[in-house]
Design an enzyme around this catalytic site. Structure first.
Site, PDB file in Angstrom:
ATOM      1  N   LYS A 181       0.787  -1.236   0.000  1.00  0.00           N
ATOM      2  CA  LYS A 181       0.000   0.000   0.000  1.00  0.00           C
ATOM      3  C   LYS A 181       0.818   1.284   0.000  1.00  0.00           C
ATOM      4  O   LYS A 181       0.259   2.367  -0.021  1.00  0.00           O
ATOM      5  CB  LYS A 181      -0.929   0.002   1.223  1.00  0.00           C
ATOM      6  CG  LYS A 181      -1.860  -1.206   1.267  1.00  0.00           C
ATOM      7  CD  LYS A 181      -2.699  -1.211   2.517  1.00  0.00           C
ATOM      8  CE  LYS A 181      -3.577  -2.443   2.577  1.00  0.00           C
ATOM      9  NZ  LYS A 181      -4.427  -2.478   3.759  1.00  0.00           N
ATOM     10  N   LYS A 197       2.178   2.683   2.379  1.00  0.00           N
ATOM     11  CA  LYS A 197       1.941   3.453   3.599  1.00  0.00           C
ATOM     12  C   LYS A 197       2.052   2.529   4.800  1.00  0.00           C
ATOM     13  O   LYS A 197       1.850   1.323   4.691  1.00  0.00           O
ATOM     14  CB  LYS A 197       0.591   4.166   3.571  1.00  0.00           C
ATOM     15  CG  LYS A 197      -0.611   3.260   3.429  1.00  0.00           C
ATOM     16  CD  LYS A 197      -1.882   4.068   3.314  1.00  0.00           C
ATOM     17  CE  LYS A 197      -3.054   3.137   3.068  1.00  0.00           C
ATOM     18  NZ  LYS A 197      -4.297   3.842   2.926  1.00  0.00           N
TER      19      LYS A 197
END
Length: 131
Positions: free
Chosen positions: A45, A47
Site C-alpha cells: 500500500k 503506507k
C-alpha cells in the site's frame, strides 16, 4: 477438525474485520489468522499501518473464535502458510476474488463478501477530515 486460514492487515479494527473473522470461523473448527507485517503492508500500500504489527497481532489474537495468529511476511508465501498450518480452507474477502484460486489444489478457497459501507481507508479519511 477442519482448519481455516485467512489473512489481513487488520489496522484500525472495525466491525467488518470482526464479521469476516466470525464468518471464516463458522466454516471450520479452528481459525488461523495471518497478520500482515508492517513491511508487507508498506510494500502493498506504500503506507505504514496506524498500529504496529505487534499491536495488530495482539488485537486479532484477542478476538473470540481466533485460535492462532502469526505474521504474514509475503503474499507469495500463502501456499507455504497453508501447508505449514495444515489448512483445509483459505478464506479471503471477495475483493480478492479469483486471485488465490491457484491454491485450490492445496485446500478449499472461499471468498466472502465484505461488510458493506465500511472500510479502513474510508474510516481513516473521515478521521483525518474531522481532525
Amino acid at each position: 477438525m477442519k482448519r481455516v486460514i485467512t489473512f489481513g492487515t487488520f489496522d484500525v479494527l472495525h466491525v467488518g474485520h470482526v464479521r469476516i473473522l466470525q464468518r471464516a470461523r463458522a466454516l471450520g473448527d479452528y481459525l488461523i489468522v495471518g497478520v500482515s507485517t508492517d513491511a508487507l503492508n508498506f510494500s502493498k500500500k506504500q503506507k505504514r499501518p496506524v498500529y504496529s504489527q505487534f499491536d495488530r497481532l495482539e488485537i486479532v489474537k484477542s478476538i473470540a473464535g481466533v485460535d492462532e495468529v502469526f505474521f504474514e511476511h509475503s503474499l507469495e508465501l500463502k501456499g507455504e502458510y497453508i501447508k505449514q498450518f495444515s489448512a483445509d480452507v483459505l478464506v479471503m474477502g471477495n475483493d480478492w476474488e479469483g486471485r488465490f484460486d491457484e491454491y485450490k489444489s492445496l485446500c478449499e478457497v472461499v471468498y466472502l463478501p465484505r461488510t458493506e459501507g465500511i472500510s479502513t481507508t474510508e474510516l481513516l479519511a473521515e478521521i483525518r477530515a474531522s481532525a
